[in-house]
Design an enzyme around this catalytic site. Structure first.
Site, PDB file in Angstrom:
ATOM      1  N   ARG A  51       0.824  -1.223   0.000  1.00  0.00           N
ATOM      2  CA  ARG A  51       0.000   0.000   0.000  1.00  0.00           C
ATOM      3  C   ARG A  51       0.856   1.270   0.000  1.00  0.00           C
ATOM      4  O   ARG A  51       0.443   2.287  -0.557  1.00  0.00           O
ATOM      5  CB  ARG A  51      -0.938  -0.003   1.198  1.00  0.00           C
ATOM      6  N   LYS A  94     -18.320 -13.512   3.196  1.00  0.00           N
ATOM      7  CA  LYS A  94     -19.478 -12.646   3.440  1.00  0.00           C
ATOM      8  C   LYS A  94     -20.281 -12.352   2.183  1.00  0.00           C
ATOM      9  O   LYS A  94     -19.902 -11.518   1.382  1.00  0.00           O
ATOM     10  CB  LYS A  94     -19.013 -11.328   4.071  1.00  0.00           C
ATOM     11  N   GLY A 112      -8.850  -7.442  -0.055  1.00  0.00           N
ATOM     12  CA  GLY A 112      -7.667  -7.760   0.736  1.00  0.00           C
ATOM     13  C   GLY A 112      -7.337  -9.242   0.726  1.00  0.00           C
ATOM     14  O   GLY A 112      -6.200  -9.633   0.478  1.00  0.00           O
ATOM     15  N   GLY A 158     -13.672  -3.480  -0.022  1.00  0.00           N
ATOM     16  CA  GLY A 158     -15.022  -2.933   0.152  1.00  0.00           C
ATOM     17  C   GLY A 158     -15.304  -1.827  -0.846  1.00  0.00           C
ATOM     18  O   GLY A 158     -16.389  -1.758  -1.432  1.00  0.00           O
TER      19      GLY A 158
HETATM   20  P1  AMP Z   1     -14.447 -12.197   2.234  1.00  0.00           P
HETATM   21  O1  AMP Z   1     -13.829 -11.110   3.071  1.00  0.00           O
HETATM   22  O2  AMP Z   1     -15.925 -12.224   2.347  1.00  0.00           O
HETATM   23  O3  AMP Z   1     -13.982 -12.162   0.807  1.00  0.00           O
HETATM   24  O4  AMP Z   1     -13.942 -13.570   2.845  1.00  0.00           O
HETATM   25  C1  AMP Z   1     -12.629 -14.046   2.747  1.00  0.00           C
HETATM   26  C2  AMP Z   1     -12.505 -15.225   3.657  1.00  0.00           C
HETATM   27  O5  AMP Z   1     -13.438 -16.211   3.295  1.00  0.00           O
HETATM   28  C3  AMP Z   1     -11.163 -15.926   3.663  1.00  0.00           C
HETATM   29  O6  AMP Z   1     -10.505 -15.657   4.857  1.00  0.00           O
HETATM   30  C4  AMP Z   1     -11.524 -17.417   3.527  1.00  0.00           C
HETATM   31  O7  AMP Z   1     -10.843 -18.222   4.449  1.00  0.00           O
HETATM   32  C5  AMP Z   1     -12.988 -17.425   3.831  1.00  0.00           C
HETATM   33  N1  AMP Z   1     -13.720 -18.549   3.224  1.00  0.00           N
HETATM   34  C6  AMP Z   1     -13.740 -18.910   1.945  1.00  0.00           C
HETATM   35  N2  AMP Z   1     -14.477 -20.033   1.782  1.00  0.00           N
HETATM   36  C7  AMP Z   1     -14.932 -20.393   3.002  1.00  0.00           C
HETATM   37  C8  AMP Z   1     -15.738 -21.469   3.480  1.00  0.00           C
HETATM   38  N3  AMP Z   1     -16.220 -22.397   2.666  1.00  0.00           N
HETATM   39  N4  AMP Z   1     -16.001 -21.509   4.804  1.00  0.00           N
HETATM   40  C9  AMP Z   1     -15.501 -20.558   5.635  1.00  0.00           C
HETATM   41  N5  AMP Z   1     -14.741 -19.522   5.235  1.00  0.00           N
HETATM   42  C10 AMP Z   1     -14.457 -19.446   3.936  1.00  0.00           C
END
Ligand code: AMP
Length: 394
Positions: A34, A196, A352, A374
Site C-alpha cells: 500500500r 461474506k 484484501g 469494500g
Molecule cells: P471475504 O472477506 O468475504 O472475501 O472472505 C474471505 C474469507 O473467506 C477468507 O478468509 C476465507 O478463508 C474465507 N472462506 C472462503 N471459503 C470459506 C468457506 N467455505 N467456509 C468458511 N470460510 C471461507
C-alpha cells in the site's frame, strides 16, 4: 474532478489522504504494497516542489491512542522508498503539527500520526475536519481503500478546499473499475467467493444483466444451497441473506446469464487444516460437517467456464485458502484467471483476502489488482463513494 497536474503545487502545503493501513508486527511493516502504491503521487508532489503532508488511518484503535497502531514504522519504510527523510509528527492536528509544517520547505515530506486516534475522524466531525483542513492549501485523496467511508479525512475535510483532486492511484482505480462497470468486453465473467455474501450482493445484482457468467464459490455459496433447501451442515451461512440469495437465483434464471454454483464440495469435520475431510456431491452434505473448499469437478467446470473470457472480475477465494488442505480450488481458479489474462483478457481482482491469496499462490499475471476490497465492491455495485463524491466540483 480536477486533474492533479492542472494544480500548481510549488511551495504549497498539500494535504494528502493516503491508505497506509499496512500490517505491522513488533514495530515492523510486514507488507509495504500500500505504501508503494502511493509513490507515484508522492514522488510527483516532491518533484514539483510541494510540502507534502500525508495522513492515514491504521487498524482500529477505536478513538484512543494505541502505541502498537502508530504510523511511525511506516515513516521509516517510506523514507527508504523515496530516499529522503520523512518527518513523523505524533498527532494529526494541533499546534505542534502546524509548527512542523511551517518549518518545512519545498519537497519535504511529513507523515501525521494515525487519524483514528481521534474518535472524531470516523464520526466525520465538522470541527475535526476543519482542523485537518487548516494544515493544507490543497487537498489530494489517494486512498481508494477508504473511499467508501464517510470520514473526516476522506469526506468532511474536502469541502474546506477550493483546490482538490484525486491522486494517481485513485485515478487509476476509477479508470480500471469504470471499464469493468460501464464497458466490459464480452464474454464478461464475474467470480465471487469468500465468506461474506452480504458485501457482494450489490455487485451480483448490478452484474446480473451485464455479465455473461456469474461463478460462485467459497463460503457464500452455502447461502444459495440453503435457499434451495439443501442441507449445509455447519457451513458458513448468513441467515438474514437467504431470501436475497433466492432472489438472485430467481433473477439470474430470467436474465441471459450462466449462473454457476459448486456441484461438489470438500467437506471437513472441523474448521482446521488437519481434520477429517472428503469430497461429496453438493446435495450430500452430512450433518455436523462443513464445506471448506469447492470440489475437483467444480474446479474443472469453473476453469472451463473462465476460458475464453474477455473481461474477468474476481473477488473472494473459493475456499479457506489460508489452510493448505482447502486451497486447491482457489489455486485452480487463480491460475485460470491469470492464464486468460496472458491470452489477452482484461482481469481485475479486488479485495484484501483475494490479494493475499494472489501473493500466497504467486499469481501475478492480473491486469489490475485493486487496493480496495469494500470500496471496489461498492463502486462496481454502482454506489457513489463519498471519497470520490467529495472531490467533484459542483
Ligand atoms: P471475504 O472477506 O468475504 O472475501 O472472505 C474471505 C474469507 O473467506 C477468507 O478468509 C476465507 O478463508 C474465507 N472462506 C472462503 N471459503 C470459506 C468457506 N467455505 N467456509 C468458511 N470460510 C471461507
Amino acid at each position: 474532478m480536477r486533474d492533479i497536474k492542472r494544480i500548481s503545487v510549488r511551495g504549497k502545503r498539500v494535504l494528502v489522504r493516503v491508505d497506509f493501513n499496512v500490517p505491522i508486527s513488533n514495530g515492523i511493516v510486514q507488507d509495504d504494497t500500500r505504501v508503494r502504491a502511493t509513490l507515484p503521487t508522492i514522488k510527483y508532489l516532491i518533484k514539483n516542489g510541494a510540502i507534502v503532508i500525508l495522513m492515514s488511518h491504521l487498524g482500529r484503535p477505536k478513538g484512543k491512542v494505541k502505541k502498537e497502531l502508530s504510523l511511525e514504522p511506516v515513516a521509516k519504510v517510506l523514507s527508504n522508498l523515496i530516499n529522503q527523510k520523512v518527518k513523523f509528527v505524533s498527532d494529526c492536528i494541533g499546534n505542534n503539527v502546524k509548527s512542523v509544517i511551517n518549518e518545512s520547505r519545498e519537497g519535504d515530506v511529513i507523515l501525521l500520526e494515525n487519524l483514528r486516534f481521534h474518535p472524531e475522524e470516523k464520526e466525520n466531525d465538522a470541527e475535526f475536519s476543519q482542523k485537518l483542513s487548516e494544515l493544507g492549501d490543497i487537498y489530494i485523496n489517494d486512498a481508494f481503500g477508504t473511499a467508501h467511508r464517510k470520514h473526516s479525512s476522506t469526506y468532511g475535510v474536502a469541502k474546506f478546499f477550493k483546490e482538490k483532486a484525486p491522486g494517481f492511484l485513485l485515478m487509476k482505480e476509477i479508470e480500471m473499475l469504470s471499464q469493468i462497470r460501464d464497458n466490459p468486453a464480452h464474454p464478461f465473467t464475474v467470480i465471487l467467493g469468500g465468506a461474506k455474501i452480504s458485501t457482494k450482493l450489490g455487485v451480483m445484482k448490478n452484474f446480473l444483466n451485464k455479465a455473461d457468467k456469474l461463478i460462485i464459490g467459497g463460503g457464500m455459496a452455502f447461502n444459495f444451497f440453503k435457499s434451495q433447501g439443501i442441507e449445509v451442515g455447519k457451513s458458513l451461512i448468513e441467515e438474514d441473506k437467504i431470501e436475497d440469495s433466492k432472489d438472485i437465483m430467481r433473477k439470474a434464471s430470467k436474465e441471459n446469464i450462466t449462473f454457476l454454483l459448486p456441484v461438489d464440495i470438500m467437506i471437513a469435520k472441523e474448521f482446521k487444516n488437519d481434520t477429517e475431510k472428503k469430497v461429496v456431491s453438493k446435495d450430500k452434505m452430512e450433518k455436523g460437517w462443513m464445506g471448506l473448499d469447492i470440489g475437483p469437478i467444480t474446479s474443472r467446470i469453473f476453469e472451463e467456464a473462465i476460458k475464453g473470457s474477455k473481461t474477468i472480475f474476481w473477488n473472494g477465494p473459493m475456499g479457506v485458502f489460508e489452510m493448505e488442505n482447502f486451497r486447491e480450488g482457489t489455486e485452480i481458479i487463480g491460475k485460470a484467471v491469470s492464464d486468460e489474462t496472458n491470452k489477452g483478457a482484461f482481469s481485475v481482482v479486488g479485495g484484501g483476502d483475494t490479494i493475499s491469496c494472489l501473493n500466497l499462490l504467486r499469481i501475478d499475471k492480473i491486469s489490475h489488482i485493486s487496493t480496495g476490497g469494500g470500496a471496489s465492491l461498492k463502486f462496481l455495485a454502482g454506489e457513489t463513494l463519498p471519497g470520490i463524491e467529495a472531490l467533484e466540483e459542483k
